[in-house]
Structure formats: C-alpha cells, structure tokens
Scaffold this active site. Structure first.
Site: not given
Ligand code: C5P
Length: 303
Positions: A15, A103-104, A107-108, A110-111, A113, A145
């Site tokens: 994404k 990419p790991v 910012g896309m 991948g995890g 997905a 995501d």
């Molecule tokens: O939800 P996810 O595990 O992908 O988020 C990873 C980290 O990114 C969170 O622990 C948080 O630090 C940050 N995050 C955030 N606000 C969001 C989404 C992610 O601060 N809306």
C-alpha cells in the site's frame, strides 16, 4: 485432491498513502488518521500447506534483506494464525512459504500484507468460512493497515487507519517506487512527528482533496493533492531522501512523496511512458527502481 496435499496461495499487495493526515496522539498512543490508501502492483505471495510446524520459508527479491523478516514465532503470520485459532476456538496450523517483493520496514505495509494473506489463506485451507466482518475485525487487531490489505483498491481510512471504506477511483495511476536497503521504524517516525508537532490538532487534516482527485481520474489533480504528514519527520531522520524526491520531480514526475512512514519513495507519473523515463533517470543514482500501477486488488487466492 486430498486435504493433506492441498496448498493455498494468497497474493497481497503493497500500500501507499495518497493522503496521510495525522492528528495528536490518542490516550492509547496511536495517532488518529485521515488517510487514503492505494494498493499497488508490488506483492507478497504466501503459500500455506497442511502441517503443524508453523515453519516459514522465506524467499525475497534481490533488494530485500531477508534478515529483516522475522521467523520462528515473531512473524505477524503467527499472530494471524493465533487470532483465527482464538476466534474459532480450534488450532489453525500450517507450514508456510512467503515470497516477498514488498520492501521490509519500507512504509509500504509489507508485514500487514502478509498478515492479511495469512488470514485469507488459513481461512481457506481449514475451510473456516470466517465472515468478511469478522476477518476485518481480526485484521484490525493485527495492525492498523491490515484491514486495508484485505480490501485493497483505493480506500479511505480513519480511526488509527483500521476503519476502511472503498473509494470511487476513476484513474489508472502510474507510480515509480524507490525502495531503500535500510528500513525506518514506524513508531520512531510517529514519535518524531510528536516532537516536531507538540501542538498538533486531535483532528487529522482532511483527505477530501485526494478523494476528489481520485474520483476525477486526473493525474494532475492527484499530483497537486498528495499529502503525507509523516514526510517531514521521515526526511528529518533520513535527509538524503530529500534529494531523491527532487531528482524524481526534475526527471518529470508530477510529484514525489515519501510512502507512509518511509523510507520508500513514490513518484506519480502521468503515463506509462513518463514512468519509464523517470525510472530510467533515477536508475543512474539508485540500484533499485520499480514501476507499479494502482489500484490493484486486496488479498486474494491465486488460481
Ligand atoms: O498498528 P501497527 O502495529 O501497524 O502500528 C505500529 C506502530 O505505529 C504503533 O505501535 C504506533 O507506534 C505507530 N502508529 C501510530 N498511529 C497509528 C498507527 C501506527 O502511532 N495510527
């Protein structure tokens, strides 16, 4: 075909965020988002086969460092398997092969997905028939995501990004993508946003300009509307990305933008030809330059 021999392969896409409006951190530490996601043609394929080892064989594209892919219990695929097991109150086990081109730590998502692919693949392998609503709820538990990775296309995201609804999108969008060997930590970028914006509003900036540009189908309009509030903190942490963004725009991209929390950078181009020209130019300075179109489908079983 016997159940034992059955294999299910699910494709899930990368994404990008066409608008990433970020508000002040909530009490739970997450940031309220007003975002527009788009799924683009870079994908991970996850194959699941009946088995109980939970082993994940990982194959990666040349530009991915496979040391960055957690195995042995720490992968988000294991979390997806546990979430389904809890939901259905039965073991949901498998053996996995994961082929990554996303990419790991780029910012896309991948995890995310891979998590979405695991939910869909395990549901099919074990004939669980989980409803779409339940899959979306389980996805939201796994990461902000992950619900988007299930639905794909172009979508509006609110909450912490986990509340998604499909958008009208009349364009075929051409993107040049420049991944980076060294990932960026999403929490670190959000923390740096907090440092740079101690007085951020609790209400994130509205995604309406991008939503309207998608509905218009005009690349020029979309180029003008793109916005990423995590770009400033990402550039502060990785200043060299600024030169890359300028270079892509000088080479003819309508706009260059950091993808999500970075460090991958994306360049909107107004045609396939323009994307090829921008990619050729950037290849003089960067080993890996990819071209992808959007929007593409969410996590789906391959025939
Ligand atoms: O939800 P996810 O595990 O992908 O988020 C990873 C980290 O990114 C969170 O622990 C948080 O630090 C940050 N995050 C955030 N606000 C969001 C989404 C992610 O601060 N809306």
């Amino acid at each position: 075909m016997s159940r034992v021999a059955r294999a299910v392969t699910v494709r899930a896409s990368a994404k990008i965020n066409l608008h990433l409006g970020v508000g002040a951190a909530r009490a739970d530490g997450f940031h309220p988002l007003d975002t527009v996601y788009q799924a683009i043609g870079l994908h991970d394929d996850l194959t699941v086969v009946a088995g109980t080892s939970g082993r994940i064989e990982v194959e990666v594209a040349s530009y991915i460092d496979d040391a960055g892919v957690p195995r042995g219990g720490g992968n988000i695929i294991d979390a997806a398997s546990l979430a389904l097991a809890r939901h259905h109150m039965r073991p949901v086990l498998a053996d996995y092969t994961l082929r990554k081109t996303i990419p790991v730590a780029g910012g896309m998502a991948g995890g995310s997905a891979d998590a979405a692919a695991a939910l869909v693949a395990l549901d099919r392998l074990h004939d669980l028939n989980t409803s779409d609503a339940d899959l979306l709820a389980l996805a939201a538990e796994l990461g902000s995501d992950v619900p988007f990775a299930l639905i794909g296309g172009s979508a509006h995201g609110t909450g912490r990004g986990e509340l998604v609804r499909p958008l009208v999108d009349r364009g075929t969008w051409w993107w040049v993508v420049v991944p980076n060997r060294e990932g960026l930590s999403t929490p670190a970028v959000y923390r740096h946003f907090d440092v740079l914006h101690p007085d951020a509003s609790p209400t994130p900036p509205s995604a309406v300009p991008v939503i309207e540009a998608l509905a218009s189908g005009s690349p020029l309009k979309l180029g003008r509307a793109l916005r990423n509030d995590l770009q400033e903190p990402a550039l502060d942490l990785r200043p060299e990305l600024g030169a890359l963004l300028s270079r892509g725009e000088m080479a003819g991209a309508l706009r260059g933008l950091v993808s999500g929390s970075g460090p991958s950078c994306i360049f909107l181009c107004d045609s396939a030809e323009a994307a090829r020209a921008v990619a050729d130019d950037l290849r003089a300075h960067h080993d890996v330059v990819l071209i992808a179109t959007g929007a593409v489908a969410g996590a789906h079983v391959l025939p």
